[in-house]
Design a protein around this motif. Structure first.
Motif, PDB file in Angstrom:
ATOM      1  N   ARG A 100     -16.806  -9.246  -9.707  1.00 46.04           N
ATOM      2  CA  ARG A 100     -18.188  -9.706  -9.720  1.00 46.04           C
ATOM      3  C   ARG A 100     -18.621 -10.139 -11.117  1.00 46.04           C
ATOM      4  O   ARG A 100     -19.349 -11.120 -11.273  1.00 46.04           O
ATOM      5  CB  ARG A 100     -19.107  -8.591  -9.198  1.00 46.04           C
ATOM      6  CG  ARG A 100     -18.997  -8.373  -7.692  1.00 46.04           C
ATOM      7  CD  ARG A 100     -19.803  -7.161  -7.256  1.00 46.04           C
ATOM      8  NE  ARG A 100     -19.818  -7.037  -5.805  1.00 46.04           N
ATOM      9  CZ  ARG A 100     -20.254  -5.956  -5.160  1.00 46.04           C
ATOM     10  NH1 ARG A 100     -20.706  -4.902  -5.863  1.00 46.04           N
ATOM     11  NH2 ARG A 100     -20.242  -5.920  -3.838  1.00 46.04           N
ATOM     12  N   ALA A 101     -18.154  -9.415 -12.138  1.00 45.26           N
ATOM     13  CA  ALA A 101     -18.485  -9.785 -13.510  1.00 45.26           C
ATOM     14  C   ALA A 101     -17.888 -11.152 -13.853  1.00 45.26           C
ATOM     15  O   ALA A 101     -18.525 -11.979 -14.517  1.00 45.26           O
ATOM     16  CB  ALA A 101     -17.982  -8.723 -14.477  1.00 45.26           C
ATOM     17  N   ALA A 102     -16.662 -11.402 -13.397  1.00 42.45           N
ATOM     18  CA  ALA A 102     -16.027 -12.687 -13.643  1.00 42.45           C
ATOM     19  C   ALA A 102     -16.756 -13.809 -12.914  1.00 42.45           C
ATOM     20  O   ALA A 102     -16.977 -14.890 -13.474  1.00 42.45           O
ATOM     21  CB  ALA A 102     -14.565 -12.635 -13.211  1.00 42.45           C
ATOM     22  N   LEU A 103     -17.159 -13.557 -11.669  1.00 44.00           N
ATOM     23  CA  LEU A 103     -17.905 -14.562 -10.918  1.00 44.00           C
ATOM     24  C   LEU A 103     -19.229 -14.883 -11.598  1.00 44.00           C
ATOM     25  O   LEU A 103     -19.649 -16.047 -11.666  1.00 44.00           O
ATOM     26  CB  LEU A 103     -18.166 -14.079  -9.487  1.00 44.00           C
ATOM     27  CG  LEU A 103     -17.015 -14.184  -8.490  1.00 44.00           C
ATOM     28  CD1 LEU A 103     -17.476 -13.712  -7.116  1.00 44.00           C
ATOM     29  CD2 LEU A 103     -16.499 -15.616  -8.396  1.00 44.00           C
ATOM     30  N   ALA A 104     -19.893 -13.862 -12.113  1.00 42.51           N
ATOM     31  CA  ALA A 104     -21.163 -14.078 -12.800  1.00 42.51           C
ATOM     32  C   ALA A 104     -20.961 -14.958 -14.028  1.00 42.51           C
ATOM     33  O   ALA A 104     -21.764 -15.855 -14.319  1.00 42.51           O
ATOM     34  CB  ALA A 104     -21.782 -12.739 -13.188  1.00 42.51           C
ATOM     35  N   ALA A 105     -19.880 -14.694 -14.761  1.00 44.37           N
ATOM     36  CA  ALA A 105     -19.586 -15.508 -15.936  1.00 44.37           C
ATOM     37  C   ALA A 105     -19.291 -16.959 -15.544  1.00 44.37           C
ATOM     38  O   ALA A 105     -19.768 -17.903 -16.183  1.00 44.37           O
ATOM     39  CB  ALA A 105     -18.403 -14.912 -16.702  1.00 44.37           C
ATOM     40  N   LEU A 106     -18.524 -17.145 -14.470  1.00 43.40           N
ATOM     41  CA  LEU A 106     -18.181 -18.500 -14.022  1.00 43.40           C
ATOM     42  C   LEU A 106     -19.415 -19.271 -13.573  1.00 43.40           C
ATOM     43  O   LEU A 106     -19.587 -20.443 -13.925  1.00 43.40           O
ATOM     44  CB  LEU A 106     -17.167 -18.430 -12.885  1.00 43.40           C
ATOM     45  CG  LEU A 106     -15.759 -17.969 -13.262  1.00 43.40           C
ATOM     46  CD1 LEU A 106     -14.938 -17.673 -12.017  1.00 43.40           C
ATOM     47  CD2 LEU A 106     -15.061 -19.012 -14.135  1.00 43.40           C
ATOM     48  N   THR A 107     -20.274 -18.626 -12.797  1.00 50.79           N
ATOM     49  CA  THR A 107     -21.463 -19.312 -12.310  1.00 50.79           C
ATOM     50  C   THR A 107     -22.449 -19.594 -13.440  1.00 50.79           C
ATOM     51  O   THR A 107     -23.294 -20.486 -13.327  1.00 50.79           O
ATOM     52  CB  THR A 107     -22.162 -18.499 -11.204  1.00 50.79           C
ATOM     53  OG1 THR A 107     -22.420 -17.166 -11.675  1.00 50.79           O
ATOM     54  CG2 THR A 107     -21.279 -18.411  -9.967  1.00 50.79           C
ATOM     55  N   ALA A 108     -22.329 -18.845 -14.546  1.00 50.73           N
ATOM     56  CA  ALA A 108     -23.163 -19.106 -15.723  1.00 50.73           C
ATOM     57  C   ALA A 108     -22.563 -20.211 -16.594  1.00 50.73           C
ATOM     58  O   ALA A 108     -23.120 -20.548 -17.643  1.00 50.73           O
ATOM     59  CB  ALA A 108     -23.318 -17.826 -16.540  1.00 50.73           C
ATOM     60  N   GLY A 109     -21.418 -20.764 -16.160  1.00 50.11           N
ATOM     61  CA  GLY A 109     -20.814 -21.875 -16.883  1.00 50.11           C
ATOM     62  C   GLY A 109     -19.767 -21.483 -17.900  1.00 50.11           C
ATOM     63  O   GLY A 109     -19.368 -22.298 -18.738  1.00 50.11           O
ATOM     64  N   GLU A 110     -19.284 -20.240 -17.833  1.00 50.67           N
ATOM     65  CA  GLU A 110     -18.277 -19.776 -18.784  1.00 50.67           C
ATOM     66  C   GLU A 110     -16.862 -20.116 -18.298  1.00 50.67           C
ATOM     67  O   GLU A 110     -16.627 -20.317 -17.108  1.00 50.67           O
ATOM     68  CB  GLU A 110     -18.380 -18.260 -18.979  1.00 50.67           C
ATOM     69  CG  GLU A 110     -19.704 -17.791 -19.546  1.00 50.67           C
ATOM     70  CD  GLU A 110     -19.817 -18.026 -21.045  1.00 50.67           C
ATOM     71  OE1 GLU A 110     -18.805 -18.439 -21.669  1.00 50.67           O
ATOM     72  OE2 GLU A 110     -20.908 -17.818 -21.584  1.00 50.67           O
ATOM     73  N   VAL A 111     -15.935 -20.145 -19.253  1.00 49.13           N
ATOM     74  CA  VAL A 111     -14.513 -20.275 -18.936  1.00 49.13           C
ATOM     75  C   VAL A 111     -13.919 -18.873 -18.932  1.00 49.13           C
ATOM     76  O   VAL A 111     -14.053 -18.132 -19.910  1.00 49.13           O
ATOM     77  CB  VAL A 111     -13.779 -21.148 -19.976  1.00 49.13           C
ATOM     78  CG1 VAL A 111     -12.291 -21.211 -19.653  1.00 49.13           C
ATOM     79  CG2 VAL A 111     -14.375 -22.549 -20.007  1.00 49.13           C
ATOM     80  N   VAL A 112     -13.287 -18.502 -17.830  1.00 52.40           N
ATOM     81  CA  VAL A 112     -12.703 -17.170 -17.681  1.00 52.40           C
ATOM     82  C   VAL A 112     -11.182 -17.288 -17.670  1.00 52.40           C
ATOM     83  O   VAL A 112     -10.614 -18.088 -16.921  1.00 52.40           O
ATOM     84  CB  VAL A 112     -13.196 -16.487 -16.388  1.00 52.40           C
ATOM     85  CG1 VAL A 112     -12.445 -15.176 -16.141  1.00 52.40           C
ATOM     86  CG2 VAL A 112     -14.699 -16.228 -16.467  1.00 52.40           C
ATOM     87  N   GLY A 113     -10.530 -16.509 -18.519  1.00 49.98           N
ATOM     88  CA  GLY A 113      -9.073 -16.521 -18.589  1.00 49.98           C
ATOM     89  C   GLY A 113      -8.476 -15.355 -17.833  1.00 49.98           C
ATOM     90  O   GLY A 113      -8.940 -14.221 -17.967  1.00 49.98           O
TER      91      GLY A 113
END
Length: 243
Positions: A100-113
């Motif tokens: 969920r934390a990763a999804l939140a970052a992605l939807t906020a426009g972040e790049v997740v590795g």
């Protein structure tokens, strides 16, 4: 999101790379989007992979938020740095919160590795992995970018002494064309395609690598199928969990 820690850490790392005269090559950086969320999925051969994978995003002026095991965040030095760079802790006992934390970052426009293999591959091939990366990208509606790193295992990998002062080591970073998984897609099939693309990128990085073992005792960093002494994947079945 405030980034007071990440830029100085990158600057320090790049200074160290220059002092060691590491021969870093990056191919395909244009595949990392300049704006919006994205999932970067890389192979995993070294404890340092996240540092070099992050370099691939510099041409796009992006900072990558890596998913890493909770134990790193508990370290007295590494923990504050990881939190300051807004990386995402992964608790294997509570994986949903990490997702969920990763999804939140992605939807906020972040790049997740992410490292879909979860652990370092001691065979230096791409291990089989689950479809979590593709599911994450599909759920957030962002591209899934495959990549491969090679040469980092010569600096620090599982079961070998650290050689962080090793000079002139070539490091290859290859980024491939993005997949664009959708919710309706069979994510198992997308995960298999991601595995195939990561393997092809790694094969390319190994084929084009500008260095060779210095002698018979230096073949440990090559996979068995290339004449190295790293164990074959079949020899490691079930032994790499928790690396």
């Amino acid at each position: 999101m405030s980034d007071l820690v990440y830029p100085p850490v990158i600057a320090l790392a790049r200074t160290m790379f220059r002092l060691l005269d590491l021969r870093i090559t990056i191919e395909g950086a244009e595949h990392i989007p300049a704006t919006g969320g994205a999932v970067l999925a890389s192979n995993h051969v070294s404890y340092l992979d996240f540092i070099f994978c992050g370099l691939a995003a510099r041409p796009s002026r992006r900072l990558v938020r890596f998913m890493a095991k909770q134990e790193i965040f508990a370290h007295r030095i590494g923990g504050p740095l990881m939190r300051g760079m807004h990386h995402i802790p992964v608790d294997r006992e509570a994986g949903l919160s990490s997702y969920r934390a990763a999804l939140a970052a992605l939807t906020a426009g972040e790049v997740v590795g992410v490292f879909p293999e979860a652990t370092i591959s001691q065979s230096f091939t791409v291990k089989e992995h689950k479809s979590g990366a593709s599911r994450m990208a599909a759920s957030a509606g962002v591209p899934l970018v495959p990549m491969a790193v090679w040469g980092t295992q010569r600096l620090w990998t599982k079961g070998r002494p650290r050689t962080l002062t090793r000079r002139h080591t070539p490091i290859s970073i290859v980024v491939g064309e993005p997949l664009r998984p959708a919710r309706r897609d069979n994510q198992t099939e997308v995960g298999a395609e991601l595995h195939n693309r990561m393997s092809a990128l790694l094969d390319r990085a190994q084929r084009d690598y500008p260095d060779s073992p210095a002698g018979p005792d230096d073949r440990w960093w090559l996979p068995a199928h290339l004449g190295g002494t790293a164990p074959a994947p079949s020899e490691l079945a079930g032994e790499e969990e928790g690396a």
